[in-house]
Design a protein around this motif. Structure first.
Motif, PDB file in Angstrom:
ATOM      1  N   GLU A   1      37.011  15.262  18.411  1.00 47.60           N
ATOM      2  CA  GLU A   1      36.467  16.293  17.512  1.00 47.60           C
ATOM      3  C   GLU A   1      35.316  16.235  16.750  1.00 47.60           C
ATOM      4  O   GLU A   1      34.385  17.703  16.617  1.00 47.60           O
ATOM      5  CB  GLU A   1      37.624  16.173  16.318  1.00 47.60           C
ATOM      6  CG  GLU A   1      39.132  16.636  16.537  1.00 47.60           C
ATOM      7  CD  GLU A   1      39.887  16.437  15.220  1.00 47.60           C
ATOM      8  OE1 GLU A   1      39.838  16.305  13.858  1.00 47.60           O
ATOM      9  OE2 GLU A   1      41.304  16.600  15.609  1.00 47.60           O
ATOM     10  N   GLU A   2      34.553  15.084  16.468  1.00 48.29           N
ATOM     11  CA  GLU A   2      33.555  14.907  16.357  1.00 48.29           C
ATOM     12  C   GLU A   2      32.979  15.433  17.844  1.00 48.29           C
ATOM     13  O   GLU A   2      31.386  16.278  17.001  1.00 48.29           O
ATOM     14  CB  GLU A   2      33.140  13.092  16.219  1.00 48.29           C
ATOM     15  CG  GLU A   2      31.938  12.786  16.165  1.00 48.29           C
ATOM     16  CD  GLU A   2      32.070  11.419  15.812  1.00 48.29           C
ATOM     17  OE1 GLU A   2      30.095  11.448  15.798  1.00 48.29           O
ATOM     18  OE2 GLU A   2      32.705  10.504  15.910  1.00 48.29           O
ATOM     19  N   LEU A   3      32.685  15.176  18.974  1.00 41.04           N
ATOM     20  CA  LEU A   3      32.657  15.950  19.986  1.00 41.04           C
ATOM     21  C   LEU A   3      32.125  17.195  19.979  1.00 41.04           C
ATOM     22  O   LEU A   3      31.020  18.011  19.978  1.00 41.04           O
ATOM     23  CB  LEU A   3      32.231  15.356  21.064  1.00 41.04           C
ATOM     24  CG  LEU A   3      32.269  16.065  22.424  1.00 41.04           C
ATOM     25  CD1 LEU A   3      30.769  15.845  22.647  1.00 41.04           C
ATOM     26  CD2 LEU A   3      32.866  15.229  23.718  1.00 41.04           C
ATOM     27  N   LEU A   4      33.174  18.376  19.564  1.00 37.36           N
ATOM     28  CA  LEU A   4      33.420  19.587  19.726  1.00 37.36           C
ATOM     29  C   LEU A   4      32.679  20.163  18.398  1.00 37.36           C
ATOM     30  O   LEU A   4      31.666  21.025  18.684  1.00 37.36           O
ATOM     31  CB  LEU A   4      34.681  19.610  19.293  1.00 37.36           C
ATOM     32  CG  LEU A   4      35.384  19.809  20.608  1.00 37.36           C
ATOM     33  CD1 LEU A   4      36.579  20.282  20.049  1.00 37.36           C
ATOM     34  CD2 LEU A   4      34.991  20.556  22.062  1.00 37.36           C
ATOM     35  N   LEU A   5      32.078  20.129  17.505  1.00 31.13           N
ATOM     36  CA  LEU A   5      31.507  20.252  16.123  1.00 31.13           C
ATOM     37  C   LEU A   5      29.790  19.846  16.854  1.00 31.13           C
ATOM     38  O   LEU A   5      29.145  20.677  16.371  1.00 31.13           O
ATOM     39  CB  LEU A   5      32.062  19.358  15.097  1.00 31.13           C
ATOM     40  CG  LEU A   5      33.157  19.679  14.551  1.00 31.13           C
ATOM     41  CD1 LEU A   5      33.831  18.153  12.964  1.00 31.13           C
ATOM     42  CD2 LEU A   5      33.225  20.641  14.039  1.00 31.13           C
ATOM     43  N   GLN A   6      29.891  18.545  17.503  1.00 35.38           N
ATOM     44  CA  GLN A   6      27.927  18.891  18.030  1.00 35.38           C
ATOM     45  C   GLN A   6      28.002  19.363  18.560  1.00 35.38           C
ATOM     46  O   GLN A   6      27.138  20.408  19.074  1.00 35.38           O
ATOM     47  CB  GLN A   6      27.659  17.780  18.411  1.00 35.38           C
ATOM     48  CG  GLN A   6      27.891  15.950  17.785  1.00 35.38           C
ATOM     49  CD  GLN A   6      28.386  15.181  18.951  1.00 35.38           C
ATOM     50  OE1 GLN A   6      28.079  14.650  19.648  1.00 35.38           O
ATOM     51  NE2 GLN A   6      28.445  13.857  17.534  1.00 35.38           N
ATOM     52  N   LEU A   7      28.859  20.165  19.495  1.00 37.13           N
ATOM     53  CA  LEU A   7      28.858  20.575  21.417  1.00 37.13           C
ATOM     54  C   LEU A   7      28.219  22.658  20.908  1.00 37.13           C
ATOM     55  O   LEU A   7      27.687  23.070  20.969  1.00 37.13           O
ATOM     56  CB  LEU A   7      30.441  20.886  21.784  1.00 37.13           C
ATOM     57  CG  LEU A   7      30.173  20.055  22.250  1.00 37.13           C
ATOM     58  CD1 LEU A   7      31.409  20.150  23.554  1.00 37.13           C
ATOM     59  CD2 LEU A   7      28.993  19.435  23.764  1.00 37.13           C
ATOM     60  N   LYS A   8      29.459  22.454  19.490  1.00 39.89           N
ATOM     61  CA  LYS A   8      28.610  24.218  19.254  1.00 39.89           C
ATOM     62  C   LYS A   8      27.282  24.693  18.070  1.00 39.89           C
ATOM     63  O   LYS A   8      27.418  26.068  18.195  1.00 39.89           O
ATOM     64  CB  LYS A   8      29.745  24.371  17.587  1.00 39.89           C
ATOM     65  CG  LYS A   8      29.471  23.931  16.280  1.00 39.89           C
ATOM     66  CD  LYS A   8      30.368  25.027  15.169  1.00 39.89           C
ATOM     67  CE  LYS A   8      30.383  24.107  14.142  1.00 39.89           C
ATOM     68  NZ  LYS A   8      30.902  24.236  12.921  1.00 39.89           N
TER      69      LYS A   8
ATOM     70  N   VAL B   1      32.411  27.569  21.760  1.00 44.27           N
ATOM     71  CA  VAL B   1      33.343  26.957  21.924  1.00 44.27           C
ATOM     72  C   VAL B   1      34.835  27.750  22.077  1.00 44.27           C
ATOM     73  O   VAL B   1      35.181  28.165  20.989  1.00 44.27           O
ATOM     74  CB  VAL B   1      33.494  25.116  21.665  1.00 44.27           C
ATOM     75  CG1 VAL B   1      34.748  25.119  21.423  1.00 44.27           C
ATOM     76  CG2 VAL B   1      32.564  24.504  21.903  1.00 44.27           C
ATOM     77  N   VAL B   2      36.311  27.480  22.724  1.00 48.40           N
ATOM     78  CA  VAL B   2      37.221  28.039  22.777  1.00 48.40           C
ATOM     79  C   VAL B   2      38.637  26.390  22.621  1.00 48.40           C
ATOM     80  O   VAL B   2      38.432  26.990  23.742  1.00 48.40           O
ATOM     81  CB  VAL B   2      37.447  29.444  23.775  1.00 48.40           C
ATOM     82  CG1 VAL B   2      38.977  29.490  22.841  1.00 48.40           C
ATOM     83  CG2 VAL B   2      36.426  30.017  23.503  1.00 48.40           C
TER      84      VAL B   2
ATOM     85  N   ARG C   1      40.140  21.214  10.263  1.00 48.78           N
ATOM     86  CA  ARG C   1      38.814  20.726  10.941  1.00 48.78           C
ATOM     87  C   ARG C   1      37.582  20.921  11.111  1.00 48.78           C
ATOM     88  O   ARG C   1      36.535  21.124  11.210  1.00 48.78           O
ATOM     89  CB  ARG C   1      39.561  19.089  11.365  1.00 48.78           C
ATOM     90  CG  ARG C   1      40.234  18.672   9.880  1.00 48.78           C
ATOM     91  CD  ARG C   1      40.265  16.468  10.389  1.00 48.78           C
ATOM     92  NE  ARG C   1      41.083  16.709  11.889  1.00 48.78           N
ATOM     93  CZ  ARG C   1      41.662  16.124  11.992  1.00 48.78           C
ATOM     94  NH1 ARG C   1      42.846  16.401  10.933  1.00 48.78           N
ATOM     95  NH2 ARG C   1      42.366  15.979  13.394  1.00 48.78           N
ATOM     96  N   ILE C   2      38.566  21.777  12.371  1.00 49.45           N
ATOM     97  CA  ILE C   2      37.232  22.202  13.756  1.00 49.45           C
ATOM     98  C   ILE C   2      37.226  22.926  13.687  1.00 49.45           C
ATOM     99  O   ILE C   2      35.787  23.930  14.272  1.00 49.45           O
ATOM    100  CB  ILE C   2      37.659  21.514  14.670  1.00 49.45           C
ATOM    101  CG1 ILE C   2      38.517  21.502  15.596  1.00 49.45           C
ATOM    102  CG2 ILE C   2      37.148  19.600  14.621  1.00 49.45           C
ATOM    103  CD1 ILE C   2      38.253  21.173  17.162  1.00 49.45           C
ATOM    104  N   SER C   3      37.706  24.611  13.772  1.00 48.10           N
ATOM    105  CA  SER C   3      37.772  26.081  13.496  1.00 48.10           C
ATOM    106  C   SER C   3      36.598  26.433  12.654  1.00 48.10           C
ATOM    107  O   SER C   3      36.995  26.872  12.107  1.00 48.10           O
ATOM    108  CB  SER C   3      39.355  26.943  14.172  1.00 48.10           C
ATOM    109  OG  SER C   3      39.876  25.739  14.677  1.00 48.10           O
ATOM    110  N   ASP C   4      35.784  27.672  13.182  1.00 42.17           N
ATOM    111  CA  ASP C   4      35.228  28.198  12.699  1.00 42.17           C
ATOM    112  C   ASP C   4      36.264  29.630  12.515  1.00 42.17           C
ATOM    113  O   ASP C   4      35.866  30.404  11.371  1.00 42.17           O
ATOM    114  CB  ASP C   4      34.395  29.447  13.123  1.00 42.17           C
ATOM    115  CG  ASP C   4      32.973  27.506  13.149  1.00 42.17           C
ATOM    116  OD1 ASP C   4      33.013  27.302  12.166  1.00 42.17           O
ATOM    117  OD2 ASP C   4      32.728  27.277  14.495  1.00 42.17           O
TER     118      ASP C   4
ATOM    119  N   SER D   1      29.874  29.417  17.898  1.00 39.24           N
ATOM    120  CA  SER D   1      31.036  29.087  17.250  1.00 39.24           C
ATOM    121  C   SER D   1      32.307  27.551  18.100  1.00 39.24           C
ATOM    122  O   SER D   1      32.449  27.860  19.405  1.00 39.24           O
ATOM    123  CB  SER D   1      30.963  29.917  15.912  1.00 39.24           C
ATOM    124  OG  SER D   1      31.811  30.363  16.815  1.00 39.24           O
ATOM    125  N   ILE D   2      33.280  27.336  17.048  1.00 43.51           N
ATOM    126  CA  ILE D   2      34.731  27.277  17.526  1.00 43.51           C
ATOM    127  C   ILE D   2      35.508  28.120  17.641  1.00 43.51           C
ATOM    128  O   ILE D   2      35.955  28.826  15.828  1.00 43.51           O
ATOM    129  CB  ILE D   2      34.856  25.606  16.948  1.00 43.51           C
ATOM    130  CG1 ILE D   2      33.576  24.763  17.474  1.00 43.51           C
ATOM    131  CG2 ILE D   2      36.103  25.431  17.772  1.00 43.51           C
ATOM    132  CD1 ILE D   2      34.011  23.379  17.137  1.00 43.51           C
TER     133      ILE D   2
END
Ligand SMILES: Nc1ncnc2c1ncn2[C@@H]1O[C@H](COP(=O)(O)OP(=O)(O)OP(=O)(O)O)[C@@H](O)[C@H]1O
Ligand SMILES: [Mg+2]
Lengths: 307, 272
Positions: free
Chosen positions: B208-215, B220-221, B232-235, B51-52
């Motif tokens: 940002e799109e990449l981070l969402l894929q990576l999680k 991810v921190v 937009r991106i954090s869980d 998760s982010i």
């Protein structure tokens, strides 16, 4: 009043700048005027010969080769030593009394006159235990050639240039952006591999600068050559020196360099060929200027690359 | 792969090995100092796997310091001192027997300013892989490099200049190159310190799109100054103020319904 003083300071700076440049130009012009006319292919490719007639005293081949031998060998001895010292100081050393002592030692070494290194080298290498480094002079029974040889002189040169080379390499290592190190560490790469694969390559231009600086110092030194290499004009090892079986013996024997050639062929030494001395001086200056140009070029090149 | 314990002893006996809610990293009560200056103060926080976790807070509050504790990069600073424990998969990463190099291999990092090595694009990505596996076959290495560049959404832009210097790329491309470099060594956790701060909106959106894929595959921190991005991106979201973790929780919760006045003020843009 303030303006006047400003002008005086400006003038002083300007005059001293011009003077410095004039001294530099004077030396070069003087050498060219006095020495250029002896420069020709034969001057560079003939060995010196003893003669009372300057026209018959030959060229500077052996001293030229000697300078190349001595600088190459000297820097080969100095580089690993300086590199290890610099890596230790830049990357591992902490602020301990031992490190402070080491730094002071390096500073002191940098200030020692080369003639002192020379007698030190001579004193060490005449010790029988180190006999390997120089061969016996024929005809002198049970005596060594006073512990003189290319190897002995090169070791002594390495000691002499160590502080300069080590300091400039340390500076080069410190100038590598810490972000490279962080990036490598963050990839899980060990400290040693980071140094070896990232930091040293990034510092390469600075390291080469240090090496060239060391070469220039060795090529220009006289005292160590005089005491540790001796006064023979030509290579005293078995000939021809370029055959592999003679290489080691050549280095265990003596010879001369451009600096001692200049000394011995000028009236100040025991020579009587001042024109040849100027010619050799010109060759030496050209070599050293060329080395400086290389350093300058490398400096500019890295600055460009970083931008 | 490479699941050997970082302390070489498997799970240690600190009793925090089996943390309740599947957190990859547990930060327990850490305080830190640069010399005599305190920076972090009694911070505790779980970091959940896959998760982010976003970290926000005003400048100078200790976000970067916190992040650099998680891969022990602060060890580079001589005056740095830390108290408390941080565990990765239940193992104390500051344990005297812990293998720092292995910790950093598992916890990769992308920095605020893009910092590619002064090498070619290809070598930037290949470097870490080669170092970790010196016998690697050329084909295999090339596959990893291409794959990592693709994952970092950079492949299309650099496929024709793999031998060009990494420093010749644009800032946004350099940052994605740094991400590709981290992905290539297959860490388990990726830390990003304001990865978009020097980028334009288009590059930012790509990252940002990449981070969402990576999680989906990594933990991810990410530290960010951009509240929109955090939203937009954090869980999960943590808010730092003056070295303390003032608020932490599910991102939606923290944003819509902060418990602390300070968080509310910060989110409203009243300081920082
Ligand atoms: N290497 C260091 N040595 C000494 N002090 C440091 C060092 N790095 C950071 N600090 C100090 O620690 C405090 C927190 O810094 P940190 O970089 O963690 O803040 P930050 O929240 O990341 O800020 P920003 O949002 O501006 O990046 C600051 O007061 C800073 O001066
Ligand atoms: Mg920061």
């Amino acid at each position: 009043m303030a303006k006047k003083r400003h002008f005086a300071g400006y003038a002083a700076c300007w005059v001293s700048g011009v003077l410095t440049l004039l001294v530099c130009l004077a030396i070069i012009i003087f050498l060219v005027l006095k020495g250029a006319h002896v420069l020709n292919w034969r001057f560079l490719t003939e060995d010196p010969r003893p003669s009372l007639n300057e026209a018959l005293t030959g060229g500077i081949l052996a001293p030229l080769i000697g300078t190349v031998f001595l600088t190459t060998l000297g820097i080969c001895f100095a580089l690993p030593w300086a590199l290890a010292t610099a890596i230790y100081l830049a990357e591992y050393a902490e602020d301990t009394p031992w490190v402070k002592t080491l730094r002071t030692g390096i500073d002191v070494l940098a200030g020692v006159p080369t003639i002192v290194f020379a007698i030190f080298g001579l004193a060490i290498f005449t010790h029988p235990g180190l006999a390997f480094f120089s061969t016996m002079v024929e005809g002198v029974e049970n005596a060594r050639a006073f512990g003189r040889s290319f190897l002995v002189a090169a070791f002594t040169m390495a000691m002499m240039v160590l502080p300069f080379v080590a300091k400039s390499i340390e500076e080069a290592i410190r100038a590598v952006p810490v972000t490279y190190k962080e990036a490598a560490f963050a990839l899980g790469i060990s400290k040693w591999r980071t140094i070896r694969m990232v930091i040293l390559p990034a510092a390469a231009a600075g390291i080469i600068t240090g090496v060239v600086l060391g070469i220039g110092r060795i090529a220009g030194d006289t005292a160590i050559v005089w005491l540790c290499l001796g006064g023979s004009m030509t290579l005293t090892g078995p000939q021809p020196w370029w055959e592999p079986q003679n290489w080691l013996a050549t280095l265990q024997n003596t010879g001369s360099t451009l600096t001692t050639y200049i000394f011995y062929s000028s009236p100040a030494g025991e020579g009587n060929s001042p024109n040849k001395a100027f010619g050799a001086g010109l060759v030496l200056i050209v070599i050293i200027l060329a080395l400086n140009a290389v350093v300058d070029y490398l400096g500019r090149f890295t600055r460009l690359k970083e931008e | 792969m490479q699941q050997t314990g970082i302390t070489g002893a498997g799970r240690n006996a600190t009793g925090i090995g089996n943390n309740p809610n599947n957190s990859k990293i547990m930060v327990q009560d850490i305080s830190s100092w640069y010399g005599a200056q305190p920076v972090l103060k009694e911070v505790s926080m779980p970091i959940h796997a896959k998760s982010i976790t976003g970290l926000i807070g005003p400048s100078g509050c200790g976000k970067s310091t916190f992040l650099r504790c998680l891969n022990r990069l602060n060890d580079l600073v001589r005056s740095f001192r830390l108290q408390g424990t941080i565990t990765l998969d239940g193992e104390d990463i500051y344990h005297p027997d812990a293998d720092v190099v292995l910790v950093r291999r598992k916890v990769g990092m992308v920095f605020q300013h893009p910092n590619p090595f002064p090498m070619s694009v290809f070598d930037n990505v290949a470097f870490g892989v080669r170092e970790h596996n010196r016998q690697i076959k050329k084909r295999e290495l090339e596959e990893i490099v291409v794959e990592s560049l693709q994952k970092a959404n950079l492949w299309e832009e650099v496929k024709d200049k793999l031998q060009a210097s990494g420093l010749s790329l644009s800032g946004g491309q350099q940052q994605r190159l740094c991400i590709a470099r981290v992905l290539a060594v297959m860490p388990e956790v990726i830390l990003l310190d304001e990865p978009c701060s020097s980028l334009d909106p288009v590059s930012t959106a790509k990252i940002e799109e990449l981070l969402l894929q990576l999680k989906n595959s990594y933990t991810v921190v990410v530290v960010t100054h951009n509240l929109g991005q955090a939203r937009r991106i954090s869980d999960y979201l943590g808010f730092f103020l003056d070295g303390r973790l003032v608020e932490y929780g599910a991102a939606a919760e923290v944003i819509t319904n902060p418990r602390e006045k300070a968080t509310e003020d910060y989110l409203a843009g009243n300081f920082g």
